[in-house]
Design a protein around this motif. Sequence first.
Motif, PDB file in Angstrom:
ATOM      1  N   HIS A  74       0.852  -1.183   0.000  1.00  0.00           N
ATOM      2  CA  HIS A  74       0.000   0.000   0.000  1.00  0.00           C
ATOM      3  C   HIS A  74       0.895   1.242   0.000  1.00  0.00           C
ATOM      4  O   HIS A  74       2.015   1.229   0.517  1.00  0.00           O
ATOM      5  CB  HIS A  74      -0.905   0.019   1.233  1.00  0.00           C
ATOM      6  CG  HIS A  74      -2.059  -0.928   1.142  1.00  0.00           C
ATOM      7  ND1 HIS A  74      -3.109  -0.745   0.274  1.00  0.00           N
ATOM      8  CD2 HIS A  74      -2.337  -2.068   1.824  1.00  0.00           C
ATOM      9  CE1 HIS A  74      -3.991  -1.727   0.416  1.00  0.00           C
ATOM     10  NE2 HIS A  74      -3.542  -2.548   1.346  1.00  0.00           N
ATOM     11  N   LEU A  75       0.400   2.326  -0.549  1.00  0.00           N
ATOM     12  CA  LEU A  75       1.202   3.539  -0.607  1.00  0.00           C
ATOM     13  C   LEU A  75       1.555   4.041   0.791  1.00  0.00           C
ATOM     14  O   LEU A  75       2.630   4.616   1.003  1.00  0.00           O
ATOM     15  CB  LEU A  75       0.462   4.628  -1.380  1.00  0.00           C
ATOM     16  CG  LEU A  75       1.348   5.677  -2.068  1.00  0.00           C
ATOM     17  CD1 LEU A  75       2.342   5.006  -2.995  1.00  0.00           C
ATOM     18  CD2 LEU A  75       0.488   6.656  -2.839  1.00  0.00           C
ATOM     19  N   CYS A  76       0.678   3.812   1.758  1.00  0.00           N
ATOM     20  CA  CYS A  76       0.988   4.226   3.128  1.00  0.00           C
ATOM     21  C   CYS A  76       2.108   3.388   3.729  1.00  0.00           C
ATOM     22  O   CYS A  76       2.831   3.866   4.613  1.00  0.00           O
ATOM     23  CB  CYS A  76      -0.266   4.153   3.998  1.00  0.00           C
ATOM     24  SG  CYS A  76      -1.508   5.413   3.594  1.00  0.00           S
ATOM     25  N   ASP A  77       2.259   2.144   3.266  1.00  0.00           N
ATOM     26  CA  ASP A  77       3.407   1.339   3.692  1.00  0.00           C
ATOM     27  C   ASP A  77       4.695   1.931   3.137  1.00  0.00           C
ATOM     28  O   ASP A  77       5.697   2.063   3.844  1.00  0.00           O
ATOM     29  CB  ASP A  77       3.260  -0.109   3.201  1.00  0.00           C
ATOM     30  CG  ASP A  77       2.092  -0.827   3.834  1.00  0.00           C
ATOM     31  OD1 ASP A  77       1.936  -0.725   5.061  1.00  0.00           O
ATOM     32  OD2 ASP A  77       1.328  -1.466   3.101  1.00  0.00           O
ATOM     33  N   LEU A  78       4.669   2.277   1.867  1.00  0.00           N
ATOM     34  CA  LEU A  78       5.850   2.889   1.271  1.00  0.00           C
ATOM     35  C   LEU A  78       6.134   4.246   1.903  1.00  0.00           C
ATOM     36  O   LEU A  78       7.296   4.657   2.002  1.00  0.00           O
ATOM     37  CB  LEU A  78       5.648   3.044  -0.235  1.00  0.00           C
ATOM     38  CG  LEU A  78       5.382   1.755  -1.017  1.00  0.00           C
ATOM     39  CD1 LEU A  78       5.272   2.061  -2.506  1.00  0.00           C
ATOM     40  CD2 LEU A  78       6.472   0.728  -0.770  1.00  0.00           C
ATOM     41  N   ALA A  79       5.082   4.929   2.347  1.00  0.00           N
ATOM     42  CA  ALA A  79       5.262   6.265   2.927  1.00  0.00           C
ATOM     43  C   ALA A  79       6.082   6.218   4.208  1.00  0.00           C
ATOM     44  O   ALA A  79       6.912   7.108   4.445  1.00  0.00           O
ATOM     45  CB  ALA A  79       3.898   6.910   3.188  1.00  0.00           C
ATOM     46  N   TRP A  80       5.885   5.201   5.061  1.00  0.00           N
ATOM     47  CA  TRP A  80       6.694   5.171   6.288  1.00  0.00           C
ATOM     48  C   TRP A  80       8.151   4.841   5.974  1.00  0.00           C
ATOM     49  O   TRP A  80       9.059   5.305   6.662  1.00  0.00           O
ATOM     50  CB  TRP A  80       6.111   4.241   7.345  1.00  0.00           C
ATOM     51  CG  TRP A  80       6.142   2.758   7.132  1.00  0.00           C
ATOM     52  CD1 TRP A  80       5.102   1.953   6.796  1.00  0.00           C
ATOM     53  CD2 TRP A  80       7.273   1.867   7.297  1.00  0.00           C
ATOM     54  NE1 TRP A  80       5.499   0.634   6.711  1.00  0.00           N
ATOM     55  CE2 TRP A  80       6.819   0.554   7.031  1.00  0.00           C
ATOM     56  CE3 TRP A  80       8.609   2.056   7.643  1.00  0.00           C
ATOM     57  CZ2 TRP A  80       7.655  -0.558   7.096  1.00  0.00           C
ATOM     58  CZ3 TRP A  80       9.447   0.953   7.711  1.00  0.00           C
ATOM     59  CH2 TRP A  80       8.963  -0.335   7.440  1.00  0.00           C
ATOM     60  N   MET A  81       8.377   4.052   4.921  1.00  0.00           N
ATOM     61  CA  MET A  81       9.749   3.783   4.520  1.00  0.00           C
ATOM     62  C   MET A  81      10.421   5.054   3.993  1.00  0.00           C
ATOM     63  O   MET A  81      11.578   5.348   4.318  1.00  0.00           O
ATOM     64  CB  MET A  81       9.772   2.688   3.447  1.00  0.00           C
ATOM     65  CG  MET A  81       9.179   1.373   3.904  1.00  0.00           C
ATOM     66  SD  MET A  81       9.148   0.145   2.566  1.00  0.00           S
ATOM     67  CE  MET A  81       8.102  -1.123   3.298  1.00  0.00           C
ATOM     68  N   VAL A  82       9.683   5.799   3.183  1.00  0.00           N
ATOM     69  CA  VAL A  82      10.197   7.061   2.671  1.00  0.00           C
ATOM     70  C   VAL A  82      10.410   8.051   3.811  1.00  0.00           C
ATOM     71  O   VAL A  82      11.378   8.824   3.811  1.00  0.00           O
ATOM     72  CB  VAL A  82       9.234   7.638   1.610  1.00  0.00           C
ATOM     73  CG1 VAL A  82       9.563   9.084   1.283  1.00  0.00           C
ATOM     74  CG2 VAL A  82       9.279   6.788   0.348  1.00  0.00           C
TER      75      VAL A  82
END
Length: 225
Positions: A74-82
Amino acid sequence: MGPERFVPYGTSHWALMALIVVGSVGLVVLGRRIERTGPWCRAFALLVLGFNVPLLVYRLTPGQWDVRNSLPLHLCDLAWMVAAWALWTRRVRPHALLYFWGLTLTPQAMLTPALNSPDFPHLDFVEFWGQHLLVIWAAAFLTWGTGMRPDWRGYRLSVVVTVAWALAMLAFNARFGSNYGFVSSKPDNPSILDLMGGWPWYLAVELVVGMAAWALLTWPWTRRT
């Protein structure tokens, strides 16, 4: 007796919405008052990783594994990595992704949460809200607390990366019967996507609206006075 189920715009939801604002303001004030933001940024990055990585590992264990739900796609998963990347390095490009994702898509997920779980302190509840809160706080801290700014190059990068991710998710979802990013169908809960027509038209509308919103969020930082 376990906790009651989470109810959108119930007591816990309003409390968390208030926490978004209070935490963001507090971190902005902190960022402006401290002289050396580097150690604080790295500590914040470690907090983001320390919260999310154990939960990710847990979701990948045999008892929890489901290819349709367990992967951090999910984009929110990628968001915490970013967010962790941007906080640790304080580089312009990851900050741009964090700025656009964290201040538009993540708040939307919190306003219309796709969360079907018991209320606090259930793990699903803590994971969902903790992940989203940390992303928004990181975006606010870096942008208004430490003075990082998006530009048009970061805007273009964010659009390209987001479109590439959406296309990849369409292919992945078609192969495995998942719905990461809600690009293959709308979430069951009411959301802003309900105003954008049926599939696949809502994807095109979402792209146009998103690009326009991101452009408006870029313009104040780049205009010449």
